[in-house]
Design an enzyme around this catalytic site. Structure first.
Site, mmCIF file in Angstrom:
data_model
loop_
_atom_site.group_PDB
_atom_site.id
_atom_site.type_symbol
_atom_site.label_atom_id
_atom_site.label_comp_id
_atom_site.label_asym_id
_atom_site.label_seq_id
_atom_site.Cartn_x
_atom_site.Cartn_y
_atom_site.Cartn_z
ATOM 1 N N SER A 1 -7.552 -18.074 -1.407
ATOM 2 C CA SER A 1 -6.284 -17.108 -2.101
ATOM 3 C C SER A 1 -5.690 -16.853 -0.079
ATOM 4 O O SER A 1 -4.647 -16.798 -0.460
ATOM 5 C CB SER A 1 -6.921 -16.297 -2.220
ATOM 6 O OG SER A 1 -7.792 -14.756 -1.555
ATOM 7 N N LYS B 1 -7.069 -9.686 0.945
ATOM 8 C CA LYS B 1 -5.424 -9.733 0.735
ATOM 9 C C LYS B 1 -4.681 -9.412 2.220
ATOM 10 O O LYS B 1 -5.086 -8.399 3.362
ATOM 11 C CB LYS B 1 -5.037 -9.624 -0.390
ATOM 12 C CG LYS B 1 -5.757 -8.986 -1.319
ATOM 13 C CD LYS B 1 -5.350 -10.794 -2.099
ATOM 14 C CE LYS B 1 -6.455 -10.951 -3.094
ATOM 15 N NZ LYS B 1 -6.666 -12.332 -3.365
#
Length: 181
Positions: free
Chosen positions: A43, A91
């Site tokens: 990711s 993230k």
């Protein structure tokens, strides 16, 4: 014989004193100041794990930096997953409270980030479970700020807080109305 027992006893006593001082200090340091974590998955590619599944970056997580919820757009952060509280995810911060963000696959095309929340996304769009899936994230779920890649040695570097230009927040609500089809 008595001398050897005395030496062993002194050694054991010194070891216990050191142990009972060092363990709480180490636990406090790892909990409040910094720790390391292995990043898994795709990711955050290409920023983290650029080699794919055969490599996992190890990053330094600075707890101290987020103690007052002070994050900036572009920071790479670790947070508790809003969908699975036993899992931590890593993230990039895309938008802060009050920002309007153009989403990528969220149910709403534009989202105004509410007070006390941030919008986070993975760098590898389409391969990331992020705010486009679960919406804005409460600042209370922040765990740490990822500051450096520590492993593998050839990737040692400081993680830069860079916001991709195409992910800049929308300037105003009028821009949302003009930009929508």
């Amino acid at each position: 014989m008595a001398q050897s027992q005395g030496w062993v006893r002194r050694y054991f006593k010194a070891f216990c004193k050191g142990f009972f001082v060092a363990v709480p200090v180490a636990v406090t340091f790892l909990d409040r100041v910094a720790c390391v974590a292995r990043v898994e998955g795709a990711s955050m590619q290409p920023s983290l794990n650029p080699g794919g599944s055969q490599s996992s970056d190890v990053v330094l997580l600075n707890h101290w930096k987020v103690r007052n919820f002070e994050v900036q757009r572009g920071d790479v952060v670790s947070l508790v997953s809003p969908k699975n509280p036993e899992q931590k995810i890593i993230k990039r911060v895309i938008a802060l409270e009050g920002d309007i963000v153009k989403t990528m696959g969220h149910k709403n095309r534009y989202v105004k980030v509410p007070r006390g929340h941030i919008w986070v996304e993975g760098d590898h769009h389409g391969h990331s479970f992020d705010s486009n899936s679960f919406g804005p994230v409460s600042l209370g779920l922040l765990h740490a700020h990822a500051t450096h890649i520590l492993w593998p040695p050839e990737r040692w570097q400081k993680l830069e807080s860079v916001l991709p230009p195409e992910r800049s927040p929308v300037q105003s609500e009028e821009d949302c109305l003009q930009g929508s089809p």
